[in-house]
Design a protein around this motif. Structure first.
Motif, PDB file in Angstrom:
ATOM      1  N   CYS A 204      25.445  18.324  28.260  1.00 28.01           N
ATOM      2  CA  CYS A 204      26.472  18.031  27.267  1.00 28.01           C
ATOM      3  C   CYS A 204      26.765  19.232  26.365  1.00 28.01           C
ATOM      4  O   CYS A 204      27.749  19.207  25.601  1.00 28.01           O
ATOM      5  CB  CYS A 204      26.061  16.833  26.420  1.00 28.01           C
ATOM      6  N   HIS A 245      24.090  19.212  39.617  1.00 32.83           N
ATOM      7  CA  HIS A 245      24.248  17.959  38.864  1.00 32.83           C
ATOM      8  C   HIS A 245      25.478  17.208  39.367  1.00 32.83           C
ATOM      9  O   HIS A 245      26.408  16.926  38.598  1.00 32.83           O
ATOM     10  CB  HIS A 245      24.395  18.244  37.366  1.00 32.83           C
ATOM     11  N   HIS A 247      26.069  14.136  40.179  1.00 36.86           N
ATOM     12  CA  HIS A 247      26.295  12.752  39.750  1.00 36.86           C
ATOM     13  C   HIS A 247      26.165  12.573  38.241  1.00 36.86           C
ATOM     14  O   HIS A 247      26.159  11.435  37.762  1.00 36.86           O
ATOM     15  CB  HIS A 247      25.296  11.824  40.455  1.00 36.86           C
ATOM     16  N   GLU A 248      26.058  13.654  37.508  1.00 32.70           N
ATOM     17  CA  GLU A 248      25.880  13.557  36.059  1.00 32.70           C
ATOM     18  C   GLU A 248      27.227  13.628  35.342  1.00 32.70           C
ATOM     19  O   GLU A 248      28.134  14.343  35.764  1.00 32.70           O
ATOM     20  CB  GLU A 248      24.967  14.676  35.553  1.00 32.70           C
ATOM     21  N   GLN A 249      27.325  12.865  34.267  1.00 32.72           N
ATOM     22  CA  GLN A 249      28.525  12.897  33.441  1.00 32.72           C
ATOM     23  C   GLN A 249      28.487  14.097  32.496  1.00 32.72           C
ATOM     24  O   GLN A 249      27.448  14.704  32.266  1.00 32.72           O
ATOM     25  CB  GLN A 249      28.648  11.606  32.627  1.00 32.72           C
ATOM     26  N   ALA A 250      29.646  14.421  31.939  1.00 30.06           N
ATOM     27  CA  ALA A 250      29.737  15.595  31.072  1.00 30.06           C
ATOM     28  C   ALA A 250      28.944  15.423  29.780  1.00 30.06           C
ATOM     29  O   ALA A 250      28.568  16.415  29.145  1.00 30.06           O
ATOM     30  CB  ALA A 250      31.197  15.898  30.742  1.00 30.06           C
ATOM     31  N   ASP A 251      28.669  14.157  29.390  1.00 28.48           N
ATOM     32  CA  ASP A 251      27.917  13.921  28.160  1.00 28.48           C
ATOM     33  C   ASP A 251      26.437  13.654  28.410  1.00 28.48           C
ATOM     34  O   ASP A 251      25.724  13.158  27.528  1.00 28.48           O
ATOM     35  CB  ASP A 251      28.520  12.745  27.391  1.00 28.48           C
ATOM     36  N   SER A 252      25.959  14.000  29.595  1.00 33.53           N
ATOM     37  CA  SER A 252      24.555  13.774  29.939  1.00 33.53           C
ATOM     38  C   SER A 252      23.649  14.657  29.087  1.00 33.53           C
ATOM     39  O   SER A 252      23.978  15.810  28.777  1.00 33.53           O
ATOM     40  CB  SER A 252      24.324  14.064  31.424  1.00 33.53           C
TER      41      SER A 252
END
Length: 276
Positions: A204, A245, A247-252
């Protein structure tokens, strides 16, 4: 009082007699333990309560103070023959502090700046101890009277463009960690970040979708810096995120750079950076 018919041996055997030298020895032992407890109690409260909770210092700062005190205790034990059980404020004087600082430079080959930093850590600790026991204020005044050592500040060097290009060509992109190492170096060059600042970055902390892409760096004293990123740096970061990454969201909040230990991703350490 004892009846005259009791002998000294009978009194001792029946529990009436206790030699005065044993009482004196027990009293001295209690006093020594109290002095030792005062030193280590102050150390514990200084590192676990005063610095992190009252002063709100960062973990890295507290770790630096802890290392300075550990080195000082190590010096007293190994170089001056003071056992841990005998360590107390009464054994700390100007000679022991100066000897410790000289030992850092001569034996451990520390720089003048490191020597001065250890001295500042001791001053801070002795001042804290003196606030709760005025008897220890003399130790603080002794440390305060020792001046910091002047040293020449060396100019900061830099890499030429050919040297930088050669450095960025070193990672083997076909290996599992090649792209990670390349992006790590590119980010370090573009943001002028410290190694620890990059290893502490989360996913993030990269804002690549902003009109002006930026990176958040969390440095000394829990201070956060906002650094703009060059377009080429953004491209490399996007490629890195797609591979490492996917499968990770931008706010991970997961670590941006990581290593896999026993099949589990772990935050990348500075030691890993040195050997990569």
């Amino acid at each position: 009082r004892f009846n005259g018919e009791y002998s000294r041996k009978q009194e001792k055997r029946q529990g009436y007699f206790f030699p005065l030298h044993c009482l004196f020895r027990a009293r001295c032992a209690r006093q020594a333990n109290q002095k030792m407890n005062d030193f280590f109690r102050a150390t514990r409260d200084f590192l676990l309560d005063y610095l992190p909770r009252q002063r709100c210092f960062s973990q890295n700062t507290v770790r630096s103070y802890r290392q300075a005190l550990n080195l000082f205790v190590h010096y007293l034990r190994e170089q001056r023959g003071v056992s841990v059980s005998d360590l107390c404020f009464d054994l700390i004087d100007r000679d022991s502090i100066l000897g410790f600082l000289d030992w850092l430079e001569d034996t451990r080959k520390c720089s003048c700046s490191t020597r001065n930093q250890r001295l500042m850590a001791l001053r801070s600790f002795f001042r804290y101890a003196g606030q709760f026991d005025c008897a220890q204020m003399a130790t603080y005044l002794t440390a305060q009277s020792i001046p910091a050592k002047a040293h020449e500040i060396r100019p900061v060097g830099f890499l030429s463009e050919p040297a930088l290009a050669a450095l960025l060509q070193q990672p083997v992109l076909s290996s599992s960690s090649g792209l990670r190492n390349l992006v790590f170096m590119i980010l370090m060059y573009d943001t002028a970040a410290r190694c620890s600042e990059l290893t502490n970055m989360k996913i993030c902390d990269l804002k690549l979708q902003n009109p002006y892409p930026i990176a958040y760096l969390h440095g000394k004293g829990n201070k956060t810096r906002t650094v703009p990123l060059l377009p080429k740096t953004v491209q490399h970061c996007e490629q890195y995120l797609r591979k490492y990454h996917p499968h990770e969201q931008a706010d991970s909040t997961k670590p941006l750079f990581y290593t896999v230990i026993h099949g589990l991703p772990q935050p990348m350490s500075t030691d890993t950076v040195e050997v990569s």
